[in-house]
Design a protein around this motif. Structure first.
Motif, PDB file in Angstrom:
ATOM      1  N   HIS A   1      15.729  12.974  -7.173  1.00  0.00           N
ATOM      2  CA  HIS A   1      17.326  13.071  -7.501  1.00  0.00           C
ATOM      3  C   HIS A   1      17.774  12.036  -8.156  1.00  0.00           C
ATOM      4  CE1 HIS A   1      17.556  16.069  -3.803  1.00  0.00           C
ATOM      5  NE2 HIS A   1      17.038  16.619  -4.710  1.00  0.00           N
ATOM      6  N   ILE A   2      17.135  10.880  -7.877  1.00  0.00           N
ATOM      7  CA  ILE A   2      17.873   9.801  -8.717  1.00  0.00           C
ATOM      8  C   ILE A   2      17.454   9.724 -10.011  1.00  0.00           C
ATOM      9  CG2 ILE A   2      17.501   7.186  -9.086  1.00  0.00           C
ATOM     10  CD1 ILE A   2      17.182   6.888  -6.032  1.00  0.00           C
ATOM     11  N   ALA A   3      16.198  10.026 -10.224  1.00  0.00           N
ATOM     12  CA  ALA A   3      15.562  10.497 -11.728  1.00  0.00           C
ATOM     13  C   ALA A   3      16.401  11.448 -12.431  1.00  0.00           C
ATOM     14  CB  ALA A   3      14.254  10.624 -11.763  1.00  0.00           C
ATOM     15  N   ALA A   4      16.584  12.363 -11.612  1.00  0.00           N
ATOM     16  CA  ALA A   4      17.443  13.607 -12.055  1.00  0.00           C
ATOM     17  C   ALA A   4      18.779  13.146 -12.667  1.00  0.00           C
ATOM     18  CB  ALA A   4      17.276  15.077 -11.129  1.00  0.00           C
ATOM     19  N   ALA A   5      19.549  12.553 -11.809  1.00  0.00           N
ATOM     20  CA  ALA A   5      20.667  12.065 -11.799  1.00  0.00           C
ATOM     21  C   ALA A   5      21.030  11.301 -13.268  1.00  0.00           C
ATOM     22  CB  ALA A   5      21.292  11.399 -10.796  1.00  0.00           C
ATOM     23  N   SER A   6      19.897  10.110 -13.503  1.00  0.00           N
ATOM     24  CA  SER A   6      19.827   9.370 -14.437  1.00  0.00           C
ATOM     25  C   SER A   6      19.592  10.285 -15.856  1.00  0.00           C
ATOM     26  CB  SER A   6      18.593   8.255 -14.339  1.00  0.00           C
ATOM     27  OG  SER A   6      18.999   7.524 -13.299  1.00  0.00           O
ATOM     28  N   GLU A   7      18.715  11.033 -15.693  1.00  0.00           N
ATOM     29  CA  GLU A   7      18.603  11.951 -16.969  1.00  0.00           C
ATOM     30  C   GLU A   7      19.671  12.860 -17.168  1.00  0.00           C
ATOM     31  OE1 GLU A   7      15.934  16.097 -17.238  1.00  0.00           O
ATOM     32  OE2 GLU A   7      14.619  14.002 -17.046  1.00  0.00           O
ATOM     33  N   ALA A   8      20.486  13.213 -16.185  1.00  0.00           N
ATOM     34  CA  ALA A   8      21.669  13.958 -16.617  1.00  0.00           C
ATOM     35  C   ALA A   8      22.767  13.249 -17.074  1.00  0.00           C
ATOM     36  CB  ALA A   8      21.995  14.919 -15.498  1.00  0.00           C
TER      37      ALA A   8
ATOM     38  N   GLY B   1      13.084  -3.900 -12.566  1.00  0.00           N
ATOM     39  CA  GLY B   1      12.321  -3.692 -11.034  1.00  0.00           C
ATOM     40  C   GLY B   1      13.231  -4.097 -10.110  1.00  0.00           C
ATOM     41  N   ARG B   2      14.012  -5.170 -10.278  1.00  0.00           N
ATOM     42  CA  ARG B   2      14.805  -5.805  -9.281  1.00  0.00           C
ATOM     43  C   ARG B   2      16.455  -5.326  -9.313  1.00  0.00           C
ATOM     44  NH1 ARG B   2      12.347  -9.422  -5.928  1.00  0.00           N
ATOM     45  NH2 ARG B   2      10.371 -10.195  -6.695  1.00  0.00           N
ATOM     46  N   GLN B   3      16.441  -4.539 -10.462  1.00  0.00           N
ATOM     47  CA  GLN B   3      17.933  -4.021 -10.274  1.00  0.00           C
ATOM     48  C   GLN B   3      17.999  -2.674  -9.504  1.00  0.00           C
ATOM     49  OE1 GLN B   3      19.134  -3.357 -14.637  1.00  0.00           O
ATOM     50  NE2 GLN B   3      18.606  -5.494 -15.218  1.00  0.00           N
ATOM     51  N   ASP B   4      19.435  -2.174  -9.678  1.00  0.00           N
ATOM     52  CA  ASP B   4      19.627  -1.055  -8.565  1.00  0.00           C
ATOM     53  C   ASP B   4      18.596   0.174  -9.182  1.00  0.00           C
ATOM     54  OD1 ASP B   4      21.855   0.017  -6.896  1.00  0.00           O
ATOM     55  OD2 ASP B   4      21.739   1.634  -8.523  1.00  0.00           O
ATOM     56  N   ASP B   5      18.460   1.122  -8.331  1.00  0.00           N
ATOM     57  CA  ASP B   5      17.475   2.050  -8.822  1.00  0.00           C
ATOM     58  C   ASP B   5      18.188   3.014  -9.884  1.00  0.00           C
ATOM     59  OD1 ASP B   5      19.261   3.766  -7.194  1.00  0.00           O
ATOM     60  OD2 ASP B   5      17.578   3.339  -5.326  1.00  0.00           O
ATOM     61  N   SER B   6      19.504   3.032  -9.987  1.00  0.00           N
ATOM     62  CA  SER B   6      19.973   3.721 -10.937  1.00  0.00           C
ATOM     63  C   SER B   6      19.658   3.202 -12.350  1.00  0.00           C
ATOM     64  CB  SER B   6      21.626   3.874 -10.844  1.00  0.00           C
ATOM     65  OG  SER B   6      22.095   2.632 -10.748  1.00  0.00           O
ATOM     66  N   ALA B   7      19.093   2.018 -12.650  1.00  0.00           N
ATOM     67  CA  ALA B   7      18.828   1.469 -13.790  1.00  0.00           C
ATOM     68  C   ALA B   7      17.721   2.268 -14.436  1.00  0.00           C
ATOM     69  CB  ALA B   7      18.346  -0.023 -13.605  1.00  0.00           C
ATOM     70  N   VAL B   8      16.919   3.530 -13.841  1.00  0.00           N
ATOM     71  CA  VAL B   8      16.225   4.443 -14.495  1.00  0.00           C
ATOM     72  C   VAL B   8      17.041   4.957 -15.805  1.00  0.00           C
ATOM     73  CG1 VAL B   8      15.237   6.831 -14.281  1.00  0.00           C
ATOM     74  CG2 VAL B   8      14.932   4.807 -12.431  1.00  0.00           C
ATOM     75  N   ALA B   9      18.440   5.139 -15.630  1.00  0.00           N
ATOM     76  CA  ALA B   9      19.250   5.670 -16.800  1.00  0.00           C
ATOM     77  C   ALA B   9      19.173   4.714 -17.905  1.00  0.00           C
ATOM     78  CB  ALA B   9      20.870   5.705 -16.197  1.00  0.00           C
ATOM     79  N   ARG B  10      18.964   3.709 -17.475  1.00  0.00           N
ATOM     80  CA  ARG B  10      18.778   2.595 -18.979  1.00  0.00           C
ATOM     81  C   ARG B  10      17.611   2.961 -19.601  1.00  0.00           C
ATOM     82  NH1 ARG B  10      19.995  -3.464 -17.325  1.00  0.00           N
ATOM     83  NH2 ARG B  10      20.290  -3.379 -19.375  1.00  0.00           N
ATOM     84  N   ILE B  11      16.424   3.149 -19.075  1.00  0.00           N
ATOM     85  CA  ILE B  11      15.281   3.843 -19.806  1.00  0.00           C
ATOM     86  C   ILE B  11      15.604   5.321 -20.570  1.00  0.00           C
ATOM     87  CG2 ILE B  11      12.701   4.717 -19.584  1.00  0.00           C
ATOM     88  CD1 ILE B  11      13.255   1.809 -18.977  1.00  0.00           C
ATOM     89  N   TYR B  12      16.495   6.195 -19.903  1.00  0.00           N
ATOM     90  CA  TYR B  12      16.512   7.240 -20.677  1.00  0.00           C
ATOM     91  C   TYR B  12      17.419   6.750 -21.877  1.00  0.00           C
ATOM     92  CZ  TYR B  12      14.926  10.741 -17.176  1.00  0.00           C
ATOM     93  OH  TYR B  12      14.152  11.169 -16.368  1.00  0.00           O
ATOM     94  N   ALA B  13      18.477   5.861 -21.733  1.00  0.00           N
ATOM     95  CA  ALA B  13      19.216   5.605 -22.819  1.00  0.00           C
ATOM     96  C   ALA B  13      18.597   4.615 -23.947  1.00  0.00           C
ATOM     97  CB  ALA B  13      20.539   4.616 -22.389  1.00  0.00           C
ATOM     98  N   GLN B  14      17.552   3.814 -23.593  1.00  0.00           N
ATOM     99  CA  GLN B  14      16.615   3.471 -24.728  1.00  0.00           C
ATOM    100  C   GLN B  14      15.965   4.545 -25.385  1.00  0.00           C
ATOM    101  OE1 GLN B  14      14.204   0.491 -22.641  1.00  0.00           O
ATOM    102  NE2 GLN B  14      15.496  -0.949 -22.345  1.00  0.00           N
ATOM    103  N   LEU B  15      15.361   5.528 -24.593  1.00  0.00           N
ATOM    104  CA  LEU B  15      14.477   6.735 -25.172  1.00  0.00           C
ATOM    105  C   LEU B  15      15.392   7.432 -26.271  1.00  0.00           C
ATOM    106  CD1 LEU B  15      12.369   7.666 -22.214  1.00  0.00           C
ATOM    107  CD2 LEU B  15      11.610   6.311 -24.452  1.00  0.00           C
ATOM    108  N   ALA B  16      16.657   7.507 -25.642  1.00  0.00           N
ATOM    109  CA  ALA B  16      17.471   8.412 -26.593  1.00  0.00           C
ATOM    110  C   ALA B  16      18.522   7.585 -27.641  1.00  0.00           C
ATOM    111  CB  ALA B  16      18.564   9.323 -25.815  1.00  0.00           C
TER     112      ALA B  16
END
Length: 304
Positions: free
Chosen positions: A188-195, A281-296
Motif C-alpha cells: 500500500h505504501i508503494a502503491a500510494a507513492s506510485e499514485a 534508507g533511514r528516511q520515512d518509508d514514503s520516500a519511495v515516492a522520491r524514486i518514482y519521481a527520479q524515474l519520471a
C-alpha cells in the motif's frame, strides 16, 4: 491503582521511538520500569522521564515479572535473550519475555521453545500503530503464546495496547499475522507513492488529489497517512524505508519456502530496495515516492 500493580516490575529493552512510548505508557500505569538501550542518550532520556535507567538486558530483567523486548529484528531479539549480559541470565522462573519485533514465524517458534525450556515464559507479540500510539498506550498487539504467558503479561499488555489480539497458544502465530499485515502495508505504501507521483506527472494539484482520493474508493490507510509526508516534503522517519526492506524480505523468504507467489509484494520490495540504495534508507518509508519521481523526471514538493 492497586498496590500490587504499583510495585510490579517491568523491563523494557530497546528505547527507540516505539520502545520509549511503551515504557512511558507502563510508567503512567504505575509500573516500576527499568529500561536499557544501546544508545546512552536514549537511556538517559528514559531516566529523565522517571524510569530506572540500566545498562544491559540482564540488569533490566533482574526481578522483573515481565520483560518487553522492542528491538528491530530476530537477530537482535536473540542477542537480547541469549547474548552476553542477556535477559535469560537473570529472568526469574515463571517470568515472561514479550517479544515485539517483527520476525519470521519459524524463528519466533525457535526462540520461544528455547526460553521455555529454561522455565521462563515467552509471548510472541509483534506490534502495530506507530510511535504516537505507543506513547498513548494504544498499540495493536498481535500476540500468541501459552495461557500462562498471557496471564503473566496481561497487566503490562493492557497498559501498552488499545487492542490486544490473542491469536493462538504458541509462538509464531502472532509473527505470521504480523507478516500478513506487513505485506499489505508495504504494497500500500508503494502503491500510494506510485499514485501520487503519477499525479504529479499529470500536472495535477497534489493536495486536491489527496482530498479527492481520501474521499473515494481508491483510498487506503497508508495513502491517507503517508501522502501528507510527500506533500510536505518531510521525510523525517516515522517508519523508515529499511523497515520494509527487512519485512518484505521476510515475506519473500516465507513465500519462497511455501512455494507461494507474492508478485505484488516482490514489486514493492524492489521499490524499497531502490530507495535504500539511493540513500533514502533511514528516511520515512514514503520516500519511495522520491524514486518514482527520479524515474519520471518530475518534481515533488520540497521541505521547508
Amino acid at each position: 491503582m492497586s498496590t500490587n500493580l504499583s510495585k510490579s516490575k517491568v523491563a523494557v529493552i530497546g528505547l527507540g521511538s516505539m520502545g520509549l512510548g511503551m515504557a512511558t505508557s507502563l510508567l503512567r500505569a504505575g509500573f516500576d520500569v527499568a529500561g536499557c538501550d544501546v544508545s546512552a542518550e536514549a537511556v538517559e532520556h528514559f531516566g529523565c522521564a522517571g524510569g530506572r535507567a540500566v545498562r544491559s538486558p540482564a540488569e533490566a530483567a533482574r526481578d522483573a515479572e515481565v520483560v518487553v523486548s522492542v528491538v528491530v529484528n530476530a537477530a537482535q531479539t536473540e542477542a537480547v535473550l541469549f547474548g552476553e549480559n542477556g535477559a535469560a541470565e537473570t529472568m526469574a522462573p515463571g517470568s515472561v519475555f514479550v517479544s515485539a519485533a517483527t520476525m519470521d514465524p519459524e524463528i519466533a517458534r525457535r526462540l520461544g521453545k528455547g526460553l521455555e525450556a529454561t522455565g521462563r515464559l515467552y509471548l510472541d507479540a509483534p506490534i502495530s500503530g506507530g510511535a504516537v500510539k505507543a506513547a498513548a498506550g494504544q498499540l495493536t498487539i498481535l500476540a500468541s503464546g501459552s495461557s500462562a504467558a498471557f496471564a503473566k503479561a496481561r497487566p503490562a499488555l493492557d497498559a501498552m495496547a488499545g487492542t490486544l489480539y490473542e491469536l493462538g497458544d504458541s509462538a509464531g502465530i502472532g509473527a505470521a499475522f504480523k507478516m500478513i499485515n506487513q505485506l499489505l502495508a508495504g504494497v500500500h505504501i508503494a502503491a500510494a507513492s506510485e499514485a501520487i507521483t503519477f499525479a504529479a506527472r499529470q500536472g495535477l494539484d497534489l493536495r486536491k488529489v489527496y482530498e479527492v482520493i481520501t474521499a473515494s474508493a481508491g483510498n487506503s490507510w497508508m495513502f491517507e497517512n503517508r501522502v501528507p509526508h510527500v506533500l510536505d516534503g518531510d521525510y523525517t522517519p516515522r517508519s523508515a524505508v529499511e523497515i520494509f526492506v527487512k519485512d518484505l524480505g521476510i515475506v519473500q523468504d516465507m513465500a519462497r519456502g511455501a512455494r507461494y507467489p507474492v508478485p505484488l509484494a516482490a514489486a514493492a520490495l524492489q521499490m524499497f530496495l531502490a530507495a535504500a540504495g539511493s540513500g533514502f534508507g533511514r528516511q520515512d518509508d514514503s520516500a519511495v515516492a522520491r524514486i518514482y519521481a527520479q524515474l519520471a523526471g518530475v518534481e515533488l514538493p520540497s521541505g521547508k
